[in-house]
Design an enzyme around this catalytic site. Structure first.
Site, PDB file in Angstrom:
ATOM      1  N   ARG A 115      -8.836  -6.910   0.348  1.00 17.47           N
ATOM      2  CA  ARG A 115     -10.092  -7.970  -0.014  1.00 17.47           C
ATOM      3  C   ARG A 115     -10.073  -8.851  -0.449  1.00 17.47           C
ATOM      4  O   ARG A 115      -8.879  -9.136  -1.475  1.00 17.47           O
ATOM      5  CB  ARG A 115     -10.995  -6.986   0.011  1.00 17.47           C
ATOM      6  CG  ARG A 115     -11.633  -5.330   1.214  1.00 17.47           C
ATOM      7  CD  ARG A 115     -12.532  -4.767   0.395  1.00 17.47           C
ATOM      8  NE  ARG A 115     -13.790  -5.461   0.459  1.00 17.47           N
ATOM      9  CZ  ARG A 115     -14.240  -6.063  -0.281  1.00 17.47           C
ATOM     10  NH1 ARG A 115     -14.288  -5.416  -1.640  1.00 17.47           N
ATOM     11  NH2 ARG A 115     -15.855  -7.020  -0.919  1.00 17.47           N
ATOM     12  N   LYS A 180      -7.957   3.313  -8.463  1.00 18.91           N
ATOM     13  CA  LYS A 180      -8.217   3.110  -7.473  1.00 18.91           C
ATOM     14  C   LYS A 180      -6.802   4.291  -6.660  1.00 18.91           C
ATOM     15  O   LYS A 180      -6.207   4.063  -6.542  1.00 18.91           O
ATOM     16  CB  LYS A 180      -8.323   1.599  -6.954  1.00 18.91           C
ATOM     17  CG  LYS A 180      -8.070   0.465  -5.322  1.00 18.91           C
ATOM     18  CD  LYS A 180      -8.876  -0.086  -5.245  1.00 18.91           C
ATOM     19  CE  LYS A 180      -8.607  -0.747  -3.687  1.00 18.91           C
ATOM     20  NZ  LYS A 180      -9.852  -1.818  -3.848  1.00 18.91           N
ATOM     21  N   ARG A 315     -18.151  -4.539 -10.123  1.00 12.36           N
ATOM     22  CA  ARG A 315     -17.164  -4.227 -11.897  1.00 12.36           C
ATOM     23  C   ARG A 315     -17.921  -4.027 -12.571  1.00 12.36           C
ATOM     24  O   ARG A 315     -19.037  -3.378 -12.339  1.00 12.36           O
ATOM     25  CB  ARG A 315     -16.176  -5.670 -12.391  1.00 12.36           C
ATOM     26  CG  ARG A 315     -15.392  -6.577 -11.626  1.00 12.36           C
ATOM     27  CD  ARG A 315     -13.929  -5.801 -11.646  1.00 12.36           C
ATOM     28  NE  ARG A 315     -12.838  -6.389 -10.917  1.00 12.36           N
ATOM     29  CZ  ARG A 315     -12.750  -6.763  -9.850  1.00 12.36           C
ATOM     30  NH1 ARG A 315     -13.359  -6.439  -8.821  1.00 12.36           N
ATOM     31  NH2 ARG A 315     -11.764  -7.350  -9.429  1.00 12.36           N
TER      32      ARG A 315
HETATM   33  C1  BTN Z   1      -8.471  -3.291  -0.516  1.00 10.00           C
HETATM   34  O1  BTN Z   1      -7.499  -4.997  -0.850  1.00 10.00           O
HETATM   35  O2  BTN Z   1      -8.948  -2.881  -0.950  1.00 10.00           O
HETATM   36  C2  BTN Z   1      -7.999  -3.395   1.199  1.00 10.00           C
HETATM   37  C3  BTN Z   1      -6.912  -2.407   0.732  1.00 10.00           C
HETATM   38  C4  BTN Z   1      -6.054  -2.434   2.102  1.00 10.00           C
HETATM   39  C5  BTN Z   1      -4.529  -2.786   3.290  1.00 10.00           C
HETATM   40  C6  BTN Z   1      -4.937  -1.637   4.023  1.00 10.00           C
HETATM   41  S1  BTN Z   1      -2.549  -0.905   4.304  1.00 10.00           S
HETATM   42  C7  BTN Z   1      -3.044  -0.656   6.048  1.00 10.00           C
HETATM   43  C8  BTN Z   1      -3.720  -2.320   6.454  1.00 10.00           C
HETATM   44  N1  BTN Z   1      -2.687  -3.571   6.466  1.00 10.00           N
HETATM   45  C9  BTN Z   1      -3.477  -4.310   5.731  1.00 10.00           C
HETATM   46  O3  BTN Z   1      -2.227  -5.665   5.086  1.00 10.00           O
HETATM   47  N2  BTN Z   1      -4.137  -3.871   4.642  1.00 10.00           N
HETATM   48  C10 BTN Z   1      -4.508  -3.048   5.209  1.00 10.00           C
END
Ligand code: BTN
Length: 318
Positions: A115, A180, A315
């Site tokens: 994100r 996380k 946060r």
């Molecule tokens: C976040 O930042 O919390 C979201 C992370 C999401 C990661 C997943 S892994 C599978 C899919 N492909 C990506 O490039 N991102 C999501």
């Protein structure tokens, strides 16, 4: 790689014989595997082994986990060794008009996306990276709150796999004791007021070692350390796909209200002071819950304010 996935030592000579290549070619392959971030040990007189073994993704084992009601909802499943980002690939497929239930998983992502434009560290063979496409004909209003509902069912899937004690951070981070362990990235393609397709990307850290994770700018953990029994990547992938397809098949009908209470039960920051980071500014306040659309309710200087949208991050304070 498949030969070494059993976690046992294999001599260079045996590997050469099995693969039909010379010992120097074996050595080159070994270098390639190490470069993927896989922990490969070599011992004089024993050969090479992947410490702890590797469970590679297997379509048959994943589909075994799907319930009878869900099986027909899976239109296509691709398993890739390496991809830039499963979300990126799923987006491309959605843009070509691919139907609901299109799923892609990868052993590694070279450009995993998180994100707020962040990257998602995605080393080979140790975590879960999956993306799923689903179509909604009533535009984006039908997917209100969906990213939080996805977090609820991912949490359910982890609980079914033996992982307890997880919590959620608005909108959809999965945490264990403020570390996380997983993230969710939703992207929408198509017509926001008509037929649109949502790409749901889920990343879960299962057994990631320290080395590849050095660039993660926050506390993180592995779900593999939170369960008494070993978590199978195929089992977890199957359970996740099952949970997600089930959610998507009924979301239009029940919407976020069907998941709100469960989300709130796992909220890490209820009644706590937090800072919201937005594109160009930030705001501090006390979390007072979420509304029926999944938006955050924050008390700021005594006044209640509502925050929604994908580019906000929250946060906590110690
Ligand atoms: C976040 O930042 O919390 C979201 C992370 C999401 C990661 C997943 S892994 C599978 C899919 N492909 C990506 O490039 N991102 C999501």
């Amino acid at each position: 790689m498949i030969i070494l996935s059993d976690g046992k030592y294999h001599s260079g000579e045996d590997l050469g014989k099995e693969l039909g290549i010379s010992r120097s070619a074996v050595w080159k392959q070994v270098k390639k595997i190490s470069a993927l971030g896989v922990l490969l040990e070599s011992k004089k007189g024993c050969g090479y082994r992947i410490s702890g073994g590797l469970e590679l993704l297997d379509s048959g084992l994943i589909q075994q986990q799907l319930s009878v009601a869900v099986k027909p909802l899976l239109s296509n499943m691709q398993i890739l060794s390496t991809v830039s980002s499963t979300n990126m690939l799923a987006r491309q497929h959605a843009e070509q008009g691919n139907a609901s239930g299109w799923v892609v998983l990868a052993e590694e992502q070279t450009n995993g996306r998180g994100r707020r434009g962040k990257s998602w560290v995605s080393p080979y063979g140790c975590n879960l990276y999956l993306s799923l496409v689903w179509g909604f004909d009533g535009g984006v209003k039908e997917i209100e709150g969906l990213s939080l509902a996805v977090a609820v069912v991912v949490l359910r899937g982890l609980r079914l796999s033996g992982v307890e004690g997880l919590s959620l951070k608005w909108p959809n981070d999965l945490l264990y004791q403020n570390k996380k362990i997983g993230g969710i990235l939703l992207e929408v393609v198509g017509d926001p007021s008509g037929y649109c397709q949502v790409v749901i990307g889920v990343g879960i850290n299962i057994n990631m070692s320290e080395q590849p994770s050095r660039s993660i700018g926050q506390a993180w953990g592995n779900v593999g350390e939170l369960s008494d029994s070993k978590i199978g990547r195929n089992q977890l992938a199957g359970v996740m796909i099952d949970q997600l397809l089930l959610l998507l098949s009924k979301y239009k009908k029940i919407g976020f209200v069907g998941y709100k209470e469960e989300w709130l039960q796992h909220d890490t920051f209820m009644d706590k002071r937090v800072k919201l980071l937005m594109m160009n500014n930030s705001v501090e306040g006390i979390v007072r819950g979420i509304d029926d659309s999944g938006a955050l309710i924050l008390e700021v200087d005594g006044a209640v304010k509502i925050f929604s949208g994908g580019e906000i991050s929250l946060r906590g304070f110690e």
